[in-house]
Motif scaffolding. Structure first.
Motif, PDB file in Angstrom:
ATOM      1  N   THR A   1       3.002 -14.632  -2.220  1.00  0.00           N
ATOM      2  CA  THR A   1       1.692 -14.051  -1.923  1.00  0.00           C
ATOM      3  C   THR A   1       1.372 -13.029  -2.995  1.00  0.00           C
ATOM      4  O   THR A   1       2.193 -12.144  -3.265  1.00  0.00           O
ATOM      5  N   PRO A   2       0.193 -13.115  -3.653  1.00  0.00           N
ATOM      6  CA  PRO A   2      -0.148 -12.120  -4.672  1.00  0.00           C
ATOM      7  C   PRO A   2      -0.055 -10.714  -4.099  1.00  0.00           C
ATOM      8  O   PRO A   2      -0.517 -10.452  -2.983  1.00  0.00           O
ATOM      9  N   LEU A   3       0.515  -9.795  -4.857  1.00  0.00           N
ATOM     10  CA  LEU A   3       0.687  -8.426  -4.370  1.00  0.00           C
ATOM     11  C   LEU A   3      -0.646  -7.777  -4.037  1.00  0.00           C
ATOM     12  O   LEU A   3      -0.723  -6.920  -3.154  1.00  0.00           O
ATOM     13  N   SER A   4      -1.702  -8.193  -4.715  1.00  0.00           N
ATOM     14  CA  SER A   4      -3.022  -7.618  -4.430  1.00  0.00           C
ATOM     15  C   SER A   4      -3.526  -8.002  -3.049  1.00  0.00           C
ATOM     16  O   SER A   4      -4.424  -7.349  -2.507  1.00  0.00           O
ATOM     17  N   ASP A   5      -2.949  -9.071  -2.453  1.00  0.00           N
ATOM     18  CA  ASP A   5      -3.378  -9.514  -1.126  1.00  0.00           C
ATOM     19  C   ASP A   5      -2.467  -9.003  -0.013  1.00  0.00           C
ATOM     20  O   ASP A   5      -2.762  -9.204   1.166  1.00  0.00           O
ATOM     21  N   VAL A   6      -1.361  -8.361  -0.369  1.00  0.00           N
ATOM     22  CA  VAL A   6      -0.392  -7.911   0.625  1.00  0.00           C
ATOM     23  C   VAL A   6      -0.848  -6.588   1.230  1.00  0.00           C
ATOM     24  O   VAL A   6      -1.272  -5.670   0.518  1.00  0.00           O
ATOM     25  N   GLU A   7      -0.774  -6.491   2.549  1.00  0.00           N
ATOM     26  CA  GLU A   7      -1.054  -5.224   3.225  1.00  0.00           C
ATOM     27  C   GLU A   7       0.276  -4.525   3.493  1.00  0.00           C
ATOM     28  O   GLU A   7       1.139  -5.050   4.198  1.00  0.00           O
ATOM     29  N   PHE A   8       0.428  -3.364   2.875  1.00  0.00           N
ATOM     30  CA  PHE A   8       1.630  -2.556   3.037  1.00  0.00           C
ATOM     31  C   PHE A   8       1.347  -1.438   4.029  1.00  0.00           C
ATOM     32  O   PHE A   8       0.271  -0.823   3.991  1.00  0.00           O
ATOM     33  N   VAL A   9       2.286  -1.178   4.921  1.00  0.00           N
ATOM     34  CA  VAL A   9       2.231   0.006   5.780  1.00  0.00           C
ATOM     35  C   VAL A   9       3.361   0.926   5.340  1.00  0.00           C
ATOM     36  O   VAL A   9       4.546   0.609   5.521  1.00  0.00           O
ATOM     37  N   VAL A  10       2.968   2.039   4.711  1.00  0.00           N
ATOM     38  CA  VAL A  10       3.940   3.016   4.222  1.00  0.00           C
ATOM     39  C   VAL A  10       4.207   3.996   5.353  1.00  0.00           C
ATOM     40  O   VAL A  10       3.298   4.664   5.838  1.00  0.00           O
ATOM     41  N   VAL A  11       5.442   4.089   5.798  1.00  0.00           N
ATOM     42  CA  VAL A  11       5.784   4.871   6.983  1.00  0.00           C
ATOM     43  C   VAL A  11       6.808   5.943   6.644  1.00  0.00           C
ATOM     44  O   VAL A  11       7.653   5.762   5.756  1.00  0.00           O
ATOM     45  N   ALA A  35       9.120  -7.659   6.855  1.00  0.00           N
ATOM     46  CA  ALA A  35       9.680  -7.533   5.509  1.00  0.00           C
ATOM     47  C   ALA A  35       9.617  -6.058   5.144  1.00  0.00           C
ATOM     48  O   ALA A  35       8.704  -5.340   5.563  1.00  0.00           O
ATOM     49  N   VAL A  36      10.596  -5.578   4.372  1.00  0.00           N
ATOM     50  CA  VAL A  36      10.721  -4.146   4.099  1.00  0.00           C
ATOM     51  C   VAL A  36      10.912  -3.907   2.607  1.00  0.00           C
ATOM     52  O   VAL A  36      11.735  -4.570   1.967  1.00  0.00           O
ATOM     53  N   VAL A  37      10.160  -2.967   2.073  1.00  0.00           N
ATOM     54  CA  VAL A  37      10.319  -2.524   0.693  1.00  0.00           C
ATOM     55  C   VAL A  37      10.871  -1.109   0.714  1.00  0.00           C
ATOM     56  O   VAL A  37      10.316  -0.233   1.388  1.00  0.00           O
ATOM     57  N   ASP A  38      11.937  -0.885  -0.022  1.00  0.00           N
ATOM     58  CA  ASP A  38      12.545   0.451  -0.139  1.00  0.00           C
ATOM     59  C   ASP A  38      12.182   1.010  -1.519  1.00  0.00           C
ATOM     60  O   ASP A  38      12.647   0.504  -2.542  1.00  0.00           O
ATOM     61  N   LEU A  48       6.399  -6.304 -15.954  1.00  0.00           N
ATOM     62  CA  LEU A  48       7.559  -7.172 -16.188  1.00  0.00           C
ATOM     63  C   LEU A  48       7.342  -8.578 -15.641  1.00  0.00           C
ATOM     64  O   LEU A  48       8.274  -9.381 -15.588  1.00  0.00           O
ATOM     65  N   GLY A  49       6.120  -8.846 -15.197  1.00  0.00           N
ATOM     66  CA  GLY A  49       5.792 -10.195 -14.742  1.00  0.00           C
ATOM     67  C   GLY A  49       5.878 -10.416 -13.261  1.00  0.00           C
ATOM     68  O   GLY A  49       5.706 -11.542 -12.784  1.00  0.00           O
ATOM     69  N   VAL A  50       6.111  -9.352 -12.476  1.00  0.00           N
ATOM     70  CA  VAL A  50       6.196  -9.508 -11.015  1.00  0.00           C
ATOM     71  C   VAL A  50       4.769  -9.460 -10.464  1.00  0.00           C
ATOM     72  O   VAL A  50       4.105  -8.433 -10.540  1.00  0.00           O
ATOM     73  N   ARG A  51       4.319 -10.583  -9.905  1.00  0.00           N
ATOM     74  CA  ARG A  51       2.942 -10.681  -9.433  1.00  0.00           C
ATOM     75  C   ARG A  51       2.832 -10.983  -7.939  1.00  0.00           C
ATOM     76  O   ARG A  51       1.779 -10.803  -7.351  1.00  0.00           O
ATOM     77  N   SER A  52       3.916 -11.478  -7.350  1.00  0.00           N
ATOM     78  CA  SER A  52       3.844 -11.926  -5.956  1.00  0.00           C
ATOM     79  C   SER A  52       4.878 -11.196  -5.110  1.00  0.00           C
ATOM     80  O   SER A  52       5.822 -10.580  -5.620  1.00  0.00           O
ATOM     81  N   LEU A  53       4.674 -11.278  -3.801  1.00  0.00           N
ATOM     82  CA  LEU A  53       5.613 -10.667  -2.871  1.00  0.00           C
ATOM     83  C   LEU A  53       6.986 -11.295  -3.004  1.00  0.00           C
ATOM     84  O   LEU A  53       8.012 -10.611  -2.928  1.00  0.00           O
ATOM     85  N   GLU A  54       7.043 -12.617  -3.223  1.00  0.00           N
ATOM     86  CA  GLU A  54       8.332 -13.282  -3.375  1.00  0.00           C
ATOM     87  C   GLU A  54       9.050 -12.784  -4.617  1.00  0.00           C
ATOM     88  O   GLU A  54      10.260 -12.545  -4.607  1.00  0.00           O
ATOM     89  N   GLU A  55       8.327 -12.615  -5.710  1.00  0.00           N
ATOM     90  CA  GLU A  55       8.954 -12.116  -6.927  1.00  0.00           C
ATOM     91  C   GLU A  55       9.428 -10.679  -6.734  1.00  0.00           C
ATOM     92  O   GLU A  55      10.485 -10.292  -7.243  1.00  0.00           O
ATOM     93  N   LEU A  56       8.663  -9.888  -5.984  1.00  0.00           N
ATOM     94  CA  LEU A  56       9.089  -8.520  -5.702  1.00  0.00           C
ATOM     95  C   LEU A  56      10.356  -8.518  -4.860  1.00  0.00           C
ATOM     96  O   LEU A  56      11.246  -7.686  -5.038  1.00  0.00           O
ATOM     97  N   SER A  57      10.461  -9.491  -3.956  1.00  0.00           N
ATOM     98  CA  SER A  57      11.615  -9.530  -3.059  1.00  0.00           C
ATOM     99  C   SER A  57      12.912  -9.783  -3.795  1.00  0.00           C
ATOM    100  O   SER A  57      13.983  -9.372  -3.350  1.00  0.00           O
ATOM    101  N   THR A  58      12.833 -10.462  -4.936  1.00  0.00           N
ATOM    102  CA  THR A  58      14.046 -10.802  -5.678  1.00  0.00           C
ATOM    103  C   THR A  58      14.142 -10.034  -6.987  1.00  0.00           C
ATOM    104  O   THR A  58      15.043 -10.292  -7.785  1.00  0.00           O
ATOM    105  N   PHE A  59      13.223  -9.081  -7.205  1.00  0.00           N
ATOM    106  CA  PHE A  59      13.243  -8.356  -8.467  1.00  0.00           C
ATOM    107  C   PHE A  59      14.465  -7.455  -8.555  1.00  0.00           C
ATOM    108  O   PHE A  59      14.842  -6.785  -7.599  1.00  0.00           O
TER     109      PHE A  59
END
Length: 585
Positions: A13-23, A128-131, A188-199
């Motif tokens: 999913t393109p990162l521009s389309d992802v809704e993040f909730v920062v908590v 899904a969680v981003v640290d 660095l070429g990371v454009r999608s949520l999947e790429e972010l997940s494995t970056f």
């Protein structure tokens, strides 16, 4: 990889389309379940735009320690009338629904939220969680900041909000840190949520630059072939989803050094879409055997697998050979290597007094007794030629020994296994464990080889087998096997009559010549893959031309008994003596 957890869209999913909730949470201590939450603050963002905010004090159910009150400014008086977590958590989960959770040091905040969910009897949605701490460690250097604290990163990325240990303020500051980090990984070429997940910073620049190789590939089952700039095959693999699998070679999930090297050389990836998973597995084997790619480690040289041969001559003996010939000899194998073949030969010599000399012998024998004959390990037909009666009896006696060895190789191997088990037991009782281990390895080698030749030899004798199995999506996977070789596969769609597909497959399938038995018309590894498919639950035999069976009391049963013991030996499950006793028992 700890950066993102959860199930992500395979296509990304393109990162521009992802809704993040920062908590961010404030708590009474560091132990979820024992300490309580005193405040929840969250900001929902998408594409750099703030969509909403969530903030509330929470009654923690326990007193707030003085040093925590001093740090956060939240006192017992402030939370006395605040709602409990049982009221706050459902509201927060509704606010965060459908989002990716983000937190600075996410394991801390997420562990408190999960503990609260268990306390309230509320199912955890599995976000899904981003640290941001973990992500910062990948792209922010020690020269830029002294540490990865929120306050340090907020200053680095020019956040207009200064963290102050209050939940909403810290969540707002984390939003700016997140956007700064996403900008860096984007370069660095990371454009999608999947790429972010494995970056990960462990991914080399060469790997990142090659991600475009996966983009045109299909999300379909089949084989993929990596090639270099000169069109040489570097690596062959198979997957149920070619594009998703190839993408993984350009991420941190690929940790094999040789694969990183291969990706750096690769210039193209060719997909081969297959009708069924079995077809993909077989195509992979054939391509590896044909091209022998240097980055594939297995299945490159099937022609090098040796066999053990019980020769056809007046006084037969065992010999290690490279191929099966049409000479009416009895064959055992094939083996993974010469060492395994030698162990099987030694196992047969342990039980059967076959001659071990390689000299030519006529019906009259020839030569004097050797040391093995004096030890009773060889029937010594060479010494029994002077007297006509003794010679004839020698022929009869030796023929009986050969018949027993041939039966153990091709059919009933119970006597062979029983004698070798007894030998292991005797050596173990005498605490001669090293010698017992040698005999054990010989037993395993000969039983595995006998089981293999009995299975694939029977399959290879069948001129044609047609079988079918229902895939999960319905319809039928139909397989055509000729002399142990996959001659074709097809799929009949759900709701259709499968018989026209069977007839078409038979008419168009590969024409296969009869092989020299027990060798199949394919490589033994391909024949075994076909066998596993045929023997799997749910497979139905449509037609069999020939006799497909395994001998009663054959080696298959003994192998099933020995394989768990061998696995235990490899993993060190039990003591040495106990394991040998298990084999001998």
């Amino acid at each position: 990889m700890r950066l993102i957890q959860g199930t992500l869209d395979e296509l990304g999913t393109p990162l521009s389309d992802v809704e993040f909730v920062v908590v961010d949470l404030e708590t009474t201590g560091g132990a979820p379940g024992t300490s309580g939450i005193t405040e929840v603050g969250a900001v929902r963002v998408r594409g750099g735009e703030v969509l909403g905010e969530f903030q509330t004090l929470v009654h923690p159910g326990v007193p707030i320690p003085p040093f925590i009150a001093l740090l956060t400014g939240i006192t017992d008086a402030m939370v006395r009338e605040a709602p409990g977590i049982g009221s706050v958590l459902p509201a927060f989960l509704e606010f965060a629904r459908g989002s990716v959770l983000v937190a600075h040091n996410a394991p801390f905040d997420v562990s408190f939220l999960k503990a609260a969910a268990r306390q309230c009897g509320q199912p955890w949605p599995g976000f899904a969680v981003v640290d941001t701490v973990h992500l910062a460690r990948q792209v922010v250097t020690n020269d830029e900041v002294p540490n990865r604290k929120l306050s340090s990163l907020a200053r680095l990325f020019g956040s207009p909000t200064t963290p102050d240990h209050r939940a909403l303020t810290d969540a707002r500051a984390t939003v700016h840190v997140l956007h700064g980090l996403l900008e860096r990984v984007g370069s660095l070429g990371v454009r999608s949520l999947e790429e972010l997940s494995t970056f990960s910073s462990r991914v080399s620049p060469a790997q990142r630059r090659k991600r475009h190789l996966a983009e045109p590939l299909p999300n379909a089952p089949g084989v993929y072939v990596f090639r270099d700039g000169r069109d040489h095959v570097l690596y062959v693999g198979t997957s149920r989803d070619i594009r998703t699998r190839v993408r993984s070679y350009f991420t941190a999930s690929e940790t094999r050094t040789r694969m990183a090297e291969m990706v750096g050389i690769a210039e193209r990836v060719d997909p081969i879409v297959c009708a069924t998973p079995l077809e993909a597995e077989v195509r992979e084997l054939r391509l590896i055997a044909e091209h022998k790619p240097r980055y594939n480690r297995r299945s490159r040289f099937p022609e090098r697998q040796p066999w053990v041969k019980l020769t056809v001559e007046p006084f037969p003996r065992l010999s290690i050979v490279s191929e099966v010939r049409a000479d009416d000899a009895t064959y055992l194998g094939p083996f993974s290597g010469r060492r395994a073949a030698e162990q099987a030969v030694d196992a047969l010599h342990e039980v059967f007094a076959l001659r071990q000399c390689s000299r030519r012998m006529g019906r009259r024998g020839g030569g004097g007794a050797c040391a093995l004959a004096e030890m009773g390990r060889c029937a010594a037909p060479c010494t029994r030629a002077a007297d006509e009666y003794d010679h004839e009896q020698a022929v009869v006696d030796y023929a009986a020994i050969v018949a027993q060895a041939r039966a153990a190789m091709t059919g009933d191997c119970r006597g062979l296994v029983r004698d070798l088990r007894a030998r292991i037991g005797s050596l173990s009782d005498d605490q001669r464990f090293e010698q017992a281990a040698v005999v054990r390895d010989r037993l395993v080698a000969v039983v595995r080889a006998a089981a293999r030749v009995q299975r694939i030899g029977s399959l290879a004798s069948c001129a044609e087998i047609v079988a079918a199995r229902r895939p999960t999506q319905g319809g039928w996977e139909i397989v055509l096997v000729r002399y142990g070789r996959l001659a074709g596969t097809t799929v009949s769609p759900r709701g259709s009559d499968p018989w026209p597909y069977v007839d078409a497959l038979r008419a168009t399938g590969e024409v296969v010549e009869s092989p020299v038995l027990p060798s199949p018309a394919a490589t033994p590894e391909e024949a075994e893959k076909v066998l596993r498919w045929l023997e799997a639950d749910g497979t139905r035999l449509v037609d069999v031309q020939g006799s497909w069976s395994c001998p009663l009391h054959g080696a298959g049963y003994e192998r099933a008994q020995l394989d768990p013991v061998s696995a235990a030996l490899r993993t060190g499950v039990a003591g040495f003596g106990d394991r040998l006793a298990g084999v001998a028992g």
